[in-house]
Motif scaffolding. Structure first.
Motif, PDB file in Angstrom:
ATOM      1  N   SER A   1       7.727   6.292   2.945  1.00 22.40           N
ATOM      2  CA  SER A   1       9.270   7.016   3.172  1.00 22.40           C
ATOM      3  C   SER A   1      10.157   6.236   2.363  1.00 22.40           C
ATOM      4  O   SER A   1      11.147   7.007   1.932  1.00 22.40           O
ATOM      5  CB  SER A   1       9.446   6.867   4.518  1.00 22.40           C
ATOM      6  OG  SER A   1       9.439   5.446   4.833  1.00 22.40           O
ATOM      7  N   SER A   2      10.063   4.963   1.952  1.00 23.13           N
ATOM      8  CA  SER A   2      11.183   4.222   1.387  1.00 23.13           C
ATOM      9  C   SER A   2      11.037   4.406  -0.154  1.00 23.13           C
ATOM     10  O   SER A   2      11.811   3.859  -0.867  1.00 23.13           O
ATOM     11  CB  SER A   2      11.121   2.763   1.741  1.00 23.13           C
ATOM     12  OG  SER A   2      11.427   2.586   3.075  1.00 23.13           O
ATOM     13  N   LYS A   3       9.958   4.951  -0.501  1.00 24.83           N
ATOM     14  CA  LYS A   3       9.804   5.487  -1.893  1.00 24.83           C
ATOM     15  C   LYS A   3       9.430   3.984  -2.853  1.00 24.83           C
ATOM     16  O   LYS A   3      10.155   3.676  -3.777  1.00 24.83           O
ATOM     17  CB  LYS A   3      11.124   6.209  -2.598  1.00 24.83           C
ATOM     18  CG  LYS A   3      11.334   7.442  -1.702  1.00 24.83           C
ATOM     19  CD  LYS A   3      12.375   8.206  -2.609  1.00 24.83           C
ATOM     20  CE  LYS A   3      12.696   9.572  -1.711  1.00 24.83           C
ATOM     21  NZ  LYS A   3      13.684  10.364  -2.360  1.00 24.83           N
ATOM     22  N   ALA A   4       8.892   3.244  -2.120  1.00 28.34           N
ATOM     23  CA  ALA A   4       8.520   1.984  -2.876  1.00 28.34           C
ATOM     24  C   ALA A   4       7.731   2.068  -4.143  1.00 28.34           C
ATOM     25  O   ALA A   4       6.676   3.057  -4.026  1.00 28.34           O
ATOM     26  CB  ALA A   4       7.679   1.034  -2.008  1.00 28.34           C
ATOM     27  N   LYS A   5       8.116   1.522  -5.172  1.00 24.85           N
ATOM     28  CA  LYS A   5       7.313   1.622  -6.476  1.00 24.85           C
ATOM     29  C   LYS A   5       5.989   1.013  -6.657  1.00 24.85           C
ATOM     30  O   LYS A   5       5.159   1.186  -7.314  1.00 24.85           O
ATOM     31  CB  LYS A   5       8.141   1.236  -7.625  1.00 24.85           C
ATOM     32  CG  LYS A   5       9.503   2.128  -7.670  1.00 24.85           C
ATOM     33  CD  LYS A   5      10.478   1.744  -8.877  1.00 24.85           C
ATOM     34  CE  LYS A   5      11.798   2.747  -8.665  1.00 24.85           C
ATOM     35  NZ  LYS A   5      12.801   2.067  -9.682  1.00 24.85           N
ATOM     36  N   ILE A   6       6.318  -0.118  -5.923  1.00 25.30           N
ATOM     37  CA  ILE A   6       4.977  -1.197  -5.959  1.00 25.30           C
ATOM     38  C   ILE A   6       4.483  -1.413  -4.686  1.00 25.30           C
ATOM     39  O   ILE A   6       5.254  -1.986  -3.743  1.00 25.30           O
ATOM     40  CB  ILE A   6       5.293  -2.559  -6.584  1.00 25.30           C
ATOM     41  CG1 ILE A   6       5.936  -2.412  -8.082  1.00 25.30           C
ATOM     42  CG2 ILE A   6       4.256  -3.568  -6.962  1.00 25.30           C
ATOM     43  CD1 ILE A   6       6.601  -3.379  -8.858  1.00 25.30           C
ATOM     44  N   ILE A   7       3.406  -1.314  -4.307  1.00 29.03           N
ATOM     45  CA  ILE A   7       2.549  -1.675  -3.018  1.00 29.03           C
ATOM     46  C   ILE A   7       1.413  -2.550  -3.381  1.00 29.03           C
ATOM     47  O   ILE A   7       0.607  -2.312  -3.986  1.00 29.03           O
ATOM     48  CB  ILE A   7       2.028  -0.418  -2.407  1.00 29.03           C
ATOM     49  CG1 ILE A   7       3.461   0.423  -1.975  1.00 29.03           C
ATOM     50  CG2 ILE A   7       1.405  -0.646  -0.869  1.00 29.03           C
ATOM     51  CD1 ILE A   7       3.403   1.726  -1.246  1.00 29.03           C
ATOM     52  N   ASP A   8       1.390  -3.676  -2.555  1.00 32.40           N
ATOM     53  CA  ASP A   8       0.275  -4.529  -2.657  1.00 32.40           C
ATOM     54  C   ASP A   8      -0.009  -4.961  -1.118  1.00 32.40           C
ATOM     55  O   ASP A   8       0.595  -5.431  -0.414  1.00 32.40           O
ATOM     56  CB  ASP A   8       0.667  -5.951  -3.600  1.00 32.40           C
ATOM     57  CG  ASP A   8       0.942  -5.812  -4.868  1.00 32.40           C
ATOM     58  OD1 ASP A   8       0.507  -4.713  -5.333  1.00 32.40           O
ATOM     59  OD2 ASP A   8       1.502  -6.604  -5.571  1.00 32.40           O
ATOM     60  N   PHE A   9      -1.613  -4.724  -0.897  1.00 32.38           N
ATOM     61  CA  PHE A   9      -2.076  -5.144   0.396  1.00 32.38           C
ATOM     62  C   PHE A   9      -3.254  -6.114   0.150  1.00 32.38           C
ATOM     63  O   PHE A   9      -4.408  -5.604  -0.180  1.00 32.38           O
ATOM     64  CB  PHE A   9      -2.238  -4.147   1.372  1.00 32.38           C
ATOM     65  CG  PHE A   9      -2.903  -4.757   2.647  1.00 32.38           C
ATOM     66  CD1 PHE A   9      -2.008  -5.289   3.479  1.00 32.38           C
ATOM     67  CD2 PHE A   9      -4.219  -4.628   2.917  1.00 32.38           C
ATOM     68  CE1 PHE A   9      -2.580  -5.513   4.646  1.00 32.38           C
ATOM     69  CE2 PHE A   9      -4.623  -5.019   4.016  1.00 32.38           C
ATOM     70  CZ  PHE A   9      -3.937  -5.595   5.044  1.00 32.38           C
ATOM     71  N   HIS A  10      -3.184  -7.413   0.379  1.00 37.83           N
ATOM     72  CA  HIS A  10      -4.294  -8.162   0.163  1.00 37.83           C
ATOM     73  C   HIS A  10      -4.721  -9.195   1.489  1.00 37.83           C
ATOM     74  O   HIS A  10      -3.984  -9.565   2.005  1.00 37.83           O
ATOM     75  CB  HIS A  10      -3.870  -9.307  -1.003  1.00 37.83           C
ATOM     76  CG  HIS A  10      -3.628  -8.877  -2.303  1.00 37.83           C
ATOM     77  ND1 HIS A  10      -3.202  -9.734  -3.397  1.00 37.83           N
ATOM     78  CD2 HIS A  10      -3.824  -7.668  -3.036  1.00 37.83           C
ATOM     79  CE1 HIS A  10      -3.213  -8.869  -4.554  1.00 37.83           C
ATOM     80  NE2 HIS A  10      -3.474  -7.697  -4.232  1.00 37.83           N
ATOM     81  N   ARG A  11      -5.965  -8.702   1.703  1.00 40.36           N
ATOM     82  CA  ARG A  11      -6.524  -9.211   2.975  1.00 40.36           C
ATOM     83  C   ARG A  11      -7.169 -10.650   2.882  1.00 40.36           C
ATOM     84  O   ARG A  11      -8.087 -10.669   2.217  1.00 40.36           O
ATOM     85  CB  ARG A  11      -7.578  -8.404   3.890  1.00 40.36           C
ATOM     86  CG  ARG A  11      -8.211  -8.573   4.884  1.00 40.36           C
ATOM     87  CD  ARG A  11      -8.862  -7.787   5.668  1.00 40.36           C
ATOM     88  NE  ARG A  11      -9.484  -8.040   6.925  1.00 40.36           N
ATOM     89  CZ  ARG A  11     -10.876  -8.117   6.973  1.00 40.36           C
ATOM     90  NH1 ARG A  11     -11.775  -7.766   6.180  1.00 40.36           N
ATOM     91  NH2 ARG A  11     -11.453  -8.705   8.189  1.00 40.36           N
ATOM     92  N   LYS A  12      -6.379 -11.656   3.105  1.00 40.53           N
ATOM     93  CA  LYS A  12      -6.742 -12.841   2.872  1.00 40.53           C
ATOM     94  C   LYS A  12      -7.841 -13.370   3.918  1.00 40.53           C
ATOM     95  O   LYS A  12      -7.100 -13.772   5.220  1.00 40.53           O
ATOM     96  CB  LYS A  12      -5.609 -13.770   2.589  1.00 40.53           C
ATOM     97  CG  LYS A  12      -4.723 -13.120   1.250  1.00 40.53           C
ATOM     98  CD  LYS A  12      -3.336 -14.164   1.663  1.00 40.53           C
ATOM     99  CE  LYS A  12      -3.493 -15.522   1.238  1.00 40.53           C
ATOM    100  NZ  LYS A  12      -2.284 -16.274   1.040  1.00 40.53           N
ATOM    101  N   ILE A  13      -8.954 -13.483   3.541  1.00 37.27           N
ATOM    102  CA  ILE A  13      -9.754 -14.160   4.462  1.00 37.27           C
ATOM    103  C   ILE A  13     -10.800 -15.092   3.988  1.00 37.27           C
ATOM    104  O   ILE A  13     -11.256 -14.800   2.725  1.00 37.27           O
ATOM    105  CB  ILE A  13     -10.603 -13.024   5.276  1.00 37.27           C
ATOM    106  CG1 ILE A  13     -11.059 -12.059   4.149  1.00 37.27           C
ATOM    107  CG2 ILE A  13      -9.931 -12.411   6.307  1.00 37.27           C
ATOM    108  CD1 ILE A  13     -11.745 -10.900   4.760  1.00 37.27           C
ATOM    109  N   SER A  14     -11.281 -15.846   4.518  1.00 37.85           N
ATOM    110  CA  SER A  14     -12.449 -16.926   4.016  1.00 37.85           C
ATOM    111  C   SER A  14     -13.716 -16.338   4.125  1.00 37.85           C
ATOM    112  O   SER A  14     -14.454 -16.616   3.196  1.00 37.85           O
ATOM    113  CB  SER A  14     -12.184 -18.398   4.741  1.00 37.85           C
ATOM    114  OG  SER A  14     -12.289 -18.131   6.044  1.00 37.85           O
TER     115      SER A  14
END
Length: 504
Positions: free
Chosen positions: A167-180
């Motif tokens: 909804s904020s019209k983000a240009k760059i979206i990163d989602f990294h699930r950091k797990i060992s």
């Protein structure tokens, strides 16, 4: 007399030229003094003096955490962080309680909280992210990035965050699930459909790690997406259909993803310039990419077909199986236009070797720079000449100018004396363009000497052969002896290095 004496003792009158200089110096001193007192009394410039629309822009130049801290300085700055254009959250970053309280709107200057930093727990992290997106203006978002350990039961939080970014019209979206300890069944679902809620997406770059996605027909119209990176992602649904809607995709990386049996994309991605495929358990790779400039493949041997890649300039091929060196030159004919080729392969005396054809099927007429990383698996390295396959495949690159060969042997063997410099070299065509050759992991093994002699005898314009001994090699002197004898034989310069030139 007395009057005359007083006149003699009196100082001379100031020179007409010196007086203006002294007055100017005094004026400068007064000016510096005034400026000094002005700085002490208060700032001559204040943030509040700037136009209201400029103040958030200046604050947005700071990292989000620093922007929140800065808002404590003045009550008039309290809401400036809410227009920050880059919202980047990392669970590993240290944040003090003062910043967290300020985000939550309770603002405190307790010195005890400023003194110690604490790790944000997973629950506190989610609470902080929710508080930020709730209070943020939602205007002018450029990058929305989250790196944390999110469980499958927390998917509703991820859904809320991504809907806010959309909804904020983000240009760059990163989602990294950091797990060992990554478990596939615990991967949260990433809501691709949320990016398409308004009928179109404003995302230009999307990077996902350790999540699951389920592209469906009729959604995810990424008409302006230019970069897509998927790492350890479970893919369900119509993945080729998703890529078909990315008409402006320029960079595509697919690494260690599951759920895809074949990477066959029948639609033309005519803007795609970089394609990386690594660690994929697929039976077939097929792409139509007329503008592709760089192709990278790392994984099992599988059929690879690239249609219309006439602009391909660089290719990187790394196979996991042994004795598959010919595949890099033979079974991917579509990479023949490249100017730079990087090949990594295992060769072994014990595995089944592929039969070499009489002539290379694909001629690399444009190839100028080739890097080969060969790992040899053999008990007696002097009794195995698999590395000599390379002499055959050099024939497929008649205009090669630079060759970098990195050899690693996983079994030790006896060195061969310098007298083997007279060994017969394998058959190889003449090279009229090869000027520079670098060979690392050189230990004077028989096959190494044969290959070096082969190159020296057939590279008519070779300027220098550089060999790099293994660091700490006790037989460095013997290698230098071989180089001296061989240099005189072929009339070529051979340089021996006793320390690593390139780090792997």
């Amino acid at each position: 007399m007395a009057g005359a004496g007083e006149d003699d003792a009196a100082p001379p009158p100031p020179s007409p030229d010196r007086q203006p200089m002294e007055e100017a110096a005094a004026a400068a001193k007064r000016s510096r003094s005034e400026n000094h007192h002005g700085l002490a009394d208060g700032p001559s410039f204040r943030m509040e003096d700037l136009p209201a629309e400029v103040q958030p822009v200046i604050i947005s130049l700071l990292p989000l955490k620093e922007a929140v801290r800065t808002s404590i300085v003045s009550r008039s700055w309290t809401t400036l962080w809410r227009f920050h254009c880059d919202l980047c959250f990392d669970v590993d970053s240290n944040t003090d309680d003062n910043s967290a309280h300020q985000v939550n709107g309770t603002g405190t200057n307790d010195q005890s909280t400023n003194r110690y930093n604490t790790k944000i727990t997973r629950a506190k992290f989610m609470e902080t992210v929710n508080s930020v997106i709730q209070r943020h203006s939602g205007i002018g978002i450029n990058k929305f990035s989250i790196s944390c350990d999110l469980h499958k039961e927390d998917s509703h939080h991820l859904d809320k965050w991504i809907r806010f970014a959309a909804s904020s019209k983000a240009k760059i979206i990163d989602f990294h699930r950091k797990i060992s300890d990554y478990r596939v069944e615990e991967a949260p679902h990433f809501p691709l459909e949320a990016l398409d809620a308004q009928g179109s997406s404003f995302v230009q770059s999307l990077s996902l790690a350790s999540v699951s996605i389920k592209p469906r027909s009729g959604i995810c119209r990424f008409t302006i997406l230019r970069r897509l990176v998927l790492s350890s992602v479970q893919i369900f649904g119509d993945f080729p259909g998703l890529l078909a809607k990315c008409s402006r995709l320029e960079d595509l990386e697919i690494k260690w993803c599951s759920g895809v049996d074949d990477l066959i994309v029948p639609h033309t991605l005519d803007k795609l310039q970089h394609l990386l495929i690594a660690g994929m358990d697929v039976q077939m790779v097929e792409f139509h990419a007329t503008d592709l400039a760089h192709f990278e493949y790392k994984g099992r041997v599988t059929p690879i077909v690239l249609h219309g890649c006439l602009k391909l300039e660089k290719a990187t091929i790394a196979f996991e199986a042994s004795n598959v060196l010919p595949h890099a030159f033979n079974v991917i004919p579509s990479i023949s236009p490249v100017k730079i080729l990087i090949v990594r392969a295992f060769i072994s005396k014990y595995g089944q070797s592929l039969e070499l054809p009489l002539r290379p099927q694909g001629m690399f007429m444009h190839l100028r720079h080739m890097t080969c990383k060969i790992i040899v698996l053999a008990r007696d390295v002097n009794d195995y000449n698999g590395v000599l396959q390379l002499a055959h495949w050099l024939d497929s690159a008649p205009r090669l100018e630079t060759l970098d060969l990195h050899m690693s042997y996983l079994r030790s063997g006896a060195f061969v004396s310098a007298e083997v410099a007279g060994v017969e070299a394998p058959c190889m065509r003449r090279h009229d363009h090869l000027k520079t050759v670098f060979m690392s992991g050189f230990q004077c093994y028989k096959s190494q000497i044969e290959l070096a002699c082969c190159i020296l005898g057939n590279a008519s314009v070779l300027e220098q052969l550089t060999v790099e001994a293994i660091w700490g090699d006790d037989d460095y002197g013997r290698i230098c002896e071989w180089a001296e004898v061989t240099s005189k034989r072929f009339g070529k310069v051979i340089t021996v290095l006793d320390a690593p030139l390139n780090s792997e």
